[in-house]
Design a protein around this motif. Structure first.
Motif, PDB file in Angstrom:
ATOM      1  N   ASP A   1       0.215  10.191   6.587  1.00  6.77           N
ATOM      2  CA  ASP A   1      -0.075   9.108   7.527  1.00  6.77           C
ATOM      3  C   ASP A   1      -0.412   7.851   6.737  1.00  6.77           C
ATOM      4  O   ASP A   1      -0.170   7.789   5.517  1.00  6.77           O
ATOM      5  CB  ASP A   1      -1.208   9.497   8.485  1.00  6.77           C
ATOM      6  N   ALA A   2      -1.013   6.855   7.381  1.00  6.69           N
ATOM      7  CA  ALA A   2      -1.262   5.573   6.722  1.00  6.69           C
ATOM      8  C   ALA A   2      -2.246   5.685   5.568  1.00  6.69           C
ATOM      9  O   ALA A   2      -2.211   4.872   4.638  1.00  6.69           O
ATOM     10  CB  ALA A   2      -1.786   4.555   7.739  1.00  6.69           C
TER      11      ALA A   2
ATOM     12  N   ASP B   1       2.576   4.192  11.043  1.00  4.34           N
ATOM     13  CA  ASP B   1       1.737   4.521   9.890  1.00  4.34           C
ATOM     14  C   ASP B   1       2.244   3.836   8.628  1.00  4.34           C
ATOM     15  O   ASP B   1       1.448   3.372   7.797  1.00  4.34           O
ATOM     16  CB  ASP B   1       1.684   6.038   9.673  1.00  4.34           C
TER      17      ASP B   1
ATOM     18  N   THR C   1       1.268   0.235   8.808  1.00  3.37           N
ATOM     19  CA  THR C   1      -0.181   0.133   8.657  1.00  3.37           C
ATOM     20  C   THR C   1      -0.581   0.297   7.199  1.00  3.37           C
ATOM     21  O   THR C   1      -1.453  -0.426   6.702  1.00  3.37           O
ATOM     22  CB  THR C   1      -0.894   1.189   9.515  1.00  3.37           C
TER      23      THR C   1
END
Length: 218
Positions: A63-64, A133, A136
């Protein structure tokens, strides 16, 4: 995605307003002048375009926050890829050519990000994550490099406040802990990534985190 767009637009605008002599000033990246940093931003913009055009069909693997790899040693500027960036930047000779290239490909990367579906899946560096993500994660990249850009250019506008706050949140996610609430977002980003050493007082305020900084991310 708004944070991505605003952070990226602010960084590109700061570069566009630089006088030619600013490109020969040191940046906040060890071993790089401002022109080398701007050349790196061109490469970053290319990476964004490539990634957004590389759809994935499997489930996300990062994810981010977990997108970022945390290394042990701060960069020295002598890494072969870093050295390549320096040679490439020097080849531009005229700063106007470099700013034009960044504006051209950077604008395209910004438009592509705005058109992408946040829940779409993309692949980069053998990892899969959502577009949301991925963009981000790049708020941290843009914000840190904006701070690098202005490290020795105090008259240049810095990153937007919302980008600083989002980048801090991402960094705290990477660290697995919150930095002192009394610290500004800028101080957290600079100290936590080794862009400036912590003062004696700051090290005391860091507590257990003092043994973990800097977080060398890439």
């Amino acid at each position: 995605m708004d944070h991505f767009s605003r952070s990226w637009a602010a960084l590109r605008a700061a570069v566009a307003d630089l006088p030619d002599k600013a490109f020969e000033q040191p940046s906040g990246c060890t071993g790089w002048l401002v022109r080398d940093l701007v050349c790196h931003l061109v490469i970053d913009a290319q990476d964004v375009l490539i990634t957004l055009a590389t759809p994935a069909s499997t489930e996300p693997t990062v994810d981010a926050v977990t997108y970022w790899h945390v290394g042990g040693e701060p960069p020295t500027g002598e890494d072969p890829l870093d050295a390549l960036t320096v040679r490439l930047a020097a080849a531009y000779q005229d700063p106007a050519l470099l700013t034009f290239h960044l504006d051209d490909i950077g604008s395209a990367a910004g438009r592509a990000a705005g058109l992408a579906a946040p829940d779409g899946l993309v692949s980069t560096q053998e990892q899969v994550l959502t577009v949301g993500d991925y963009l981000t994660a790049y708020v941290l990249e843009w914000t840190l490099h904006h701070l690098d850009l202005i490290a020795h250019l105090p008259d240049v506008q810095g990153p937007p406040a919302e980008g600083l706050a989002r980048a801090r949140a991402l960094l705290e996610g990477i660290a697995g802990a919150a930095f002192p609430a009394s610290w500004s977002d800028t101080d957290v980003l600079l100290v936590a990534t080794g862009r400036r050493p912590a003062t004696e007082v700051e090290r005391g305020e860091l507590g257990a985190l003092a043994a973990k900084v800097p977080f060398v991310i890439g």
